[in-house]
Write an enzyme that holds these catalytic residues in place. Structure first.
Site, PDB file in Angstrom:
ATOM      1  N   TYR A  12      56.359   5.955  61.776  1.00  0.00           N
ATOM      2  CA  TYR A  12      56.307   5.265  63.084  1.00  0.00           C
ATOM      3  C   TYR A  12      56.490   6.245  64.250  1.00  0.00           C
ATOM      4  N   ALA A  82      61.175  13.148  58.647  1.00  0.00           N
ATOM      5  CA  ALA A  82      61.177  12.576  57.299  1.00  0.00           C
ATOM      6  C   ALA A  82      62.587  12.200  56.872  1.00  0.00           C
ATOM      7  N   LYS A  85      65.367   5.207  55.972  1.00  0.00           N
ATOM      8  CA  LYS A  85      66.090   4.654  57.128  1.00  0.00           C
ATOM      9  C   LYS A  85      66.577   3.215  56.958  1.00  0.00           C
ATOM     10  N   ASN A 100      67.557  12.659  49.961  1.00  0.00           N
ATOM     11  CA  ASN A 100      66.364  12.812  50.801  1.00  0.00           C
ATOM     12  C   ASN A 100      66.724  13.257  52.219  1.00  0.00           C
ATOM     13  N   SER A 125      70.485   9.648  65.505  1.00  0.00           N
ATOM     14  CA  SER A 125      70.476   8.218  65.822  1.00  0.00           C
ATOM     15  C   SER A 125      71.725   7.824  66.579  1.00  0.00           C
ATOM     16  N   TYR A 150      73.411   5.659  55.211  1.00  0.00           N
ATOM     17  CA  TYR A 150      72.338   6.127  56.103  1.00  0.00           C
ATOM     18  C   TYR A 150      72.936   6.779  57.354  1.00  0.00           C
ATOM     19  N   LYS A 154      73.082  11.003  58.975  1.00  0.00           N
ATOM     20  CA  LYS A 154      72.776  11.548  60.310  1.00  0.00           C
ATOM     21  C   LYS A 154      73.945  12.390  60.832  1.00  0.00           C
ATOM     22  N   ASN A 180      67.103   2.384  70.343  1.00  0.00           N
ATOM     23  CA  ASN A 180      66.270   1.505  69.511  1.00  0.00           C
ATOM     24  C   ASN A 180      64.792   1.627  69.855  1.00  0.00           C
ATOM     25  N   PHE A 219      71.197 -13.353  65.591  1.00  0.00           N
ATOM     26  CA  PHE A 219      72.475 -13.172  64.891  1.00  0.00           C
ATOM     27  C   PHE A 219      73.657 -13.295  65.863  1.00  0.00           C
ATOM     28  N   ARG A 295      75.795 -11.236  62.358  1.00  0.00           N
ATOM     29  CA  ARG A 295      75.457 -10.365  61.226  1.00  0.00           C
ATOM     30  C   ARG A 295      76.656  -9.448  60.968  1.00  0.00           C
ATOM     31  N   ASP A 298      77.550  -5.872  62.722  1.00  0.00           N
ATOM     32  CA  ASP A 298      76.681  -5.589  63.869  1.00  0.00           C
ATOM     33  C   ASP A 298      77.466  -4.913  64.999  1.00  0.00           C
TER      34      ASP A 298
HETATM   35  P1  NAD Z   1      59.353   5.927  59.213  1.00  0.00           P
HETATM   36  O1  NAD Z   1      59.834   5.493  57.883  1.00  0.00           O
HETATM   37  O2  NAD Z   1      58.254   5.153  59.843  1.00  0.00           O
HETATM   38  O3  NAD Z   1      58.902   7.467  59.162  1.00  0.00           O
HETATM   39  C1  NAD Z   1      59.472   8.396  58.286  1.00  0.00           C
HETATM   40  C2  NAD Z   1      58.340   9.034  57.514  1.00  0.00           C
HETATM   41  O4  NAD Z   1      58.872  10.021  56.639  1.00  0.00           O
HETATM   42  C3  NAD Z   1      57.565   8.039  56.635  1.00  0.00           C
HETATM   43  O5  NAD Z   1      56.184   8.159  56.921  1.00  0.00           O
HETATM   44  C4  NAD Z   1      57.876   8.475  55.211  1.00  0.00           C
HETATM   45  O6  NAD Z   1      56.764   8.257  54.357  1.00  0.00           O
HETATM   46  C5  NAD Z   1      58.202   9.937  55.404  1.00  0.00           C
HETATM   47  N1  NAD Z   1      59.114  10.540  54.421  1.00  0.00           N
HETATM   48  C6  NAD Z   1      60.310  10.089  53.982  1.00  0.00           C
HETATM   49  N2  NAD Z   1      60.856  10.958  53.107  1.00  0.00           N
HETATM   50  C7  NAD Z   1      59.978  11.986  53.001  1.00  0.00           C
HETATM   51  C8  NAD Z   1      59.961  13.201  52.258  1.00  0.00           C
HETATM   52  N3  NAD Z   1      60.960  13.538  51.447  1.00  0.00           N
HETATM   53  N4  NAD Z   1      58.909  14.035  52.400  1.00  0.00           N
HETATM   54  C9  NAD Z   1      57.889  13.731  53.212  1.00  0.00           C
HETATM   55  N5  NAD Z   1      57.836  12.591  53.942  1.00  0.00           N
HETATM   56  C10 NAD Z   1      58.874  11.733  53.825  1.00  0.00           C
HETATM   57  O7  NAD Z   1      60.631   5.989  60.171  1.00  0.00           O
HETATM   58  P2  NAD Z   1      60.697   6.234  61.737  1.00  0.00           P
HETATM   59  O8  NAD Z   1      61.172   4.965  62.365  1.00  0.00           O
HETATM   60  O9  NAD Z   1      59.468   6.859  62.237  1.00  0.00           O
HETATM   61  O10 NAD Z   1      61.927   7.244  61.797  1.00  0.00           O
HETATM   62  C11 NAD Z   1      61.742   8.639  61.887  1.00  0.00           C
HETATM   63  C12 NAD Z   1      63.097   9.304  61.930  1.00  0.00           C
HETATM   64  O11 NAD Z   1      63.839   8.810  63.034  1.00  0.00           O
HETATM   65  C13 NAD Z   1      63.964   9.097  60.701  1.00  0.00           C
HETATM   66  O12 NAD Z   1      64.673  10.281  60.445  1.00  0.00           O
HETATM   67  C14 NAD Z   1      64.911   8.003  61.132  1.00  0.00           C
HETATM   68  O13 NAD Z   1      66.127   8.058  60.422  1.00  0.00           O
HETATM   69  C15 NAD Z   1      65.103   8.358  62.587  1.00  0.00           C
HETATM   70  N6  NAD Z   1      65.514   7.221  63.423  1.00  0.00           N
HETATM   71  C16 NAD Z   1      64.759   6.083  63.438  1.00  0.00           C
HETATM   72  C17 NAD Z   1      65.171   5.004  64.221  1.00  0.00           C
HETATM   73  C18 NAD Z   1      64.397   3.724  64.220  1.00  0.00           C
HETATM   74  O14 NAD Z   1      64.951   2.688  64.601  1.00  0.00           O
HETATM   75  N7  NAD Z   1      63.117   3.684  63.841  1.00  0.00           N
HETATM   76  C19 NAD Z   1      66.313   5.106  65.019  1.00  0.00           C
HETATM   77  C20 NAD Z   1      67.046   6.304  64.997  1.00  0.00           C
HETATM   78  C21 NAD Z   1      66.633   7.363  64.199  1.00  0.00           C
HETATM   79  C1  WQD Z   2      68.754  -5.271  67.069  1.00  0.00           C
HETATM   80  C2  WQD Z   2      69.455  -6.510  67.577  1.00  0.00           C
HETATM   81  C3  WQD Z   2      70.682  -7.734  65.916  1.00  0.00           C
HETATM   82  C4  WQD Z   2      67.161  -8.977  63.615  1.00  0.00           C
HETATM   83  C5  WQD Z   2      69.178  -0.384  63.621  1.00  0.00           C
HETATM   84  C6  WQD Z   2      69.715   0.484  62.505  1.00  0.00           C
HETATM   85  C7  WQD Z   2      70.491   1.657  63.054  1.00  0.00           C
HETATM   86  C8  WQD Z   2      69.621   2.465  64.025  1.00  0.00           C
HETATM   87  C9  WQD Z   2      69.193   1.561  65.134  1.00  0.00           C
HETATM   88  C10 WQD Z   2      68.259   4.121  62.880  1.00  0.00           C
HETATM   89  C11 WQD Z   2      70.847  -6.678  67.001  1.00  0.00           C
HETATM   90  C12 WQD Z   2      69.528  -8.550  66.456  1.00  0.00           C
HETATM   91  C13 WQD Z   2      67.967  -8.405  64.568  1.00  0.00           C
HETATM   92  C14 WQD Z   2      67.093 -10.397  63.514  1.00  0.00           C
HETATM   93  C15 WQD Z   2      68.621 -10.546  65.363  1.00  0.00           C
HETATM   94  N1  WQD Z   2      68.441   2.946  63.364  1.00  0.00           N
HETATM   95  N2  WQD Z   2      68.691  -9.193  65.429  1.00  0.00           N
HETATM   96  N3  WQD Z   2      67.817 -11.130  64.416  1.00  0.00           N
HETATM   97  O1  WQD Z   2      71.199  -3.258  64.879  1.00  0.00           O
HETATM   98  O2  WQD Z   2      70.518  -1.569  66.557  1.00  0.00           O
HETATM   99  O3  WQD Z   2      70.280  -1.089  64.138  1.00  0.00           O
HETATM  100  O4  WQD Z   2      68.489   0.411  64.566  1.00  0.00           O
HETATM  101  O5  WQD Z   2      68.951   5.084  62.981  1.00  0.00           O
HETATM  102  O6  WQD Z   2      70.902   2.469  62.014  1.00  0.00           O
HETATM  103  O7  WQD Z   2      70.535  -0.319  61.690  1.00  0.00           O
HETATM  104  O8  WQD Z   2      68.737  -2.741  65.283  1.00  0.00           O
HETATM  105  O9  WQD Z   2      66.661  -4.050  65.161  1.00  0.00           O
HETATM  106  O10 WQD Z   2      68.449  -4.399  63.378  1.00  0.00           O
HETATM  107  O11 WQD Z   2      68.837  -5.239  65.656  1.00  0.00           O
HETATM  108  O12 WQD Z   2      69.256 -11.271  66.143  1.00  0.00           O
HETATM  109  O13 WQD Z   2      66.397 -10.958  62.650  1.00  0.00           O
HETATM  110  O14 WQD Z   2      68.709  -7.658  67.144  1.00  0.00           O
HETATM  111  O15 WQD Z   2      71.819  -8.514  65.741  1.00  0.00           O
HETATM  112  O16 WQD Z   2      71.638  -7.201  68.020  1.00  0.00           O
HETATM  113  P1  WQD Z   2      70.267  -2.199  65.248  1.00  0.00           P
HETATM  114  P2  WQD Z   2      68.100  -4.096  64.785  1.00  0.00           P
END
Ligand code: NAD
Ligand code: WQD
Length: 336
Positions: A12, A82, A85, A100, A125, A150, A154, A180, A219, A295, A298
């Protein structure tokens, strides 16, 4: 053209960042094992940019693979997206996450050292802050004990990076603490593709609106917030992508060892109900939702102080919550 290795570049945030890197005059080299994404993303990136990016399907824990990529391309920087998550899954299968998420960072750092690659941007994160005692959250807000394996990966990765940078002259690293991420590219050719039931709020909203799921459960509406629902700092994925471009540019200007962390958010918090109403406004769809119980675990409210990234990296967000909802909805509709 400067070549940047993007691990997880079919995912993503990685895919949107590839677009922004290309726009900024850098060439993404994508490595992804497609464990949470699809090869078709590479075609979509070509449709958006007009460029077929080099793509390697494989595991970034394999140093031999990293080396073979570097033999073909002069890599000058790395963005390490990578990781696994899914917070719930990490509690059930912690070793999968430590191996991983933490293991891959160590392999990557060894590889970078061997090849003399100096610059790394790491995906951290806001989860490292847990429920902060004081808002908004600055980078010096104490990190809390992680609530999931998870989240702990980080924290551990951040700590590894601090120690590693101290030990190696010339290594330059930025950890970006994402709040987010939501939204999608305005072309609706790439976006978030959750496999199975979405864990996150916005993909759940758009799937309910598209008729894939019956209803959204909010939630809890009895928290100490303006309307009782939880608050997050929702950031458009294209703004987040741009933060990586700014981070790389900044690293390039550093002469010596460098490590720092930056929050990436808008600086504003929105409640769940505000997100729902913004979605209804831009989509014209009345969302089927009910108020449910809280939840477990949360975070009630969190949003970023973005002064540091604004002033040091010169990064500012450009998209509003309604822009996010419009782009998420256009992306969802394109999936039909
Ligand atoms: P995502 O799952 O869409 O992207 C991660 C990609 O990494 C995927 O395409 C997956 O196939 C690939 N991948 C996983 N393990 C791998 C490996 N060992 N080798 C090669 N490829 C691998 O997730 P995203 O939302 O794009 O998140 C990207 C990064 O940002 C992650 O590190 C995630 O922890 C971090 N992050 C995401 C969020 C969020 O809410 N989306 C928030 C904070 C931090
Ligand atoms: C957002 C808000 C829920 C679903 C996640 C990961 C965290 C970090 C950030 C990666 C909250 C509410 C959600 C639903 C709802 N990611 N909600 N009904 O909680 O910030 O955490 O993203 O590093 O590790 O856990 O994001 O999208 O789950 O929730 O009411 O069906 O939406 O309570 O307030 P969150 P989320």
């Amino acid at each position: 053209m400067k070549k940047i290795l993007i691990t997880g570049g079919a995912g993503y945030i990685g895919s949107h960042t590839a677009v922004e890197l290309w726009k900024a005059g850098m060439e993404p080299i994508i490595l992804d094992d497609l464990s949470n994404s699809y090869a078709s993303v590479i075609d979509r990136l070509e449709e958006i940019t007009g460029k077929r990016f080099a793509f390697y399907q494989g595991d970034c824990n394999k140093k031999s693979l990293l080396k073979s990529i570097a033999d073909k391309h002069k890599i000058e920087g790395v963005i390490h997206f990578a990781a696994f998550k899914a917070v719930g899954e990490s509690t059930a299968q912690p070793l999968k996450y430590y191996r991983n998420n933490v293991g891959s960072l160590m392999v990557l750092l060894q590889f970078m050292q061997e090849r003399g690659i100096r610059d790394l941007v790491f995906s951290s994160s806001c989860t490292v802050y847990g429920q902060p005692d004081v808002l908004p959250v600055t980078e010096s807000t104490p990190r809390k004990e992680a609530e999931s394996p998870y989240g702990n990966t980080k924290k551990i990765c951040e700590d590894i990076l601090i120690d590693y940078v101290k030990s190696k002259p010339g290594i330059r690293v930025i950890s970006l603490r994402y709040f987010n991420p939501i939204g999608a590219h305005s072309s609706a050719k790439i976006g978030e593709l959750p496999i199975g039931t979405p864990n996150n709020l916005v993909p759940f909203i758009t799937q309910v609106a598209a008729g894939i799921r019956e209803k959204l459960t909010v939630f809890g509406d009895d928290y100490d917030t303006v309307d009782g629902s939880c608050i997050r700092d929702y950031i458009h994925v294209m703004d987040l992508a741009d933060a990586h471009v700014k981070a790389l540019a900044f690293l390039n200007g550093q002469e010596n060892n460098f490590y720092d962390v930056f929050n990436v958010g808008t600086g504003n918090g929105n409640t769940v109900l505000e997100v729902i109403h913004a979605f209804e406004k831009v989509s014209g769809v009345k969302l089927n939702y009910v108020i449910g119980p809280r939840r477990a675990g949360d975070v009630v409210k969190t949003w970023a102080d973005t002064t540091k990234i604004n002033t040091v990296l010169g990064w500012h967000p450009h998209y509003s919550l309604e822009d996010c909802m419009r782009d998420s909805w256009n992306w969802q509709k394109s999936l039909r």
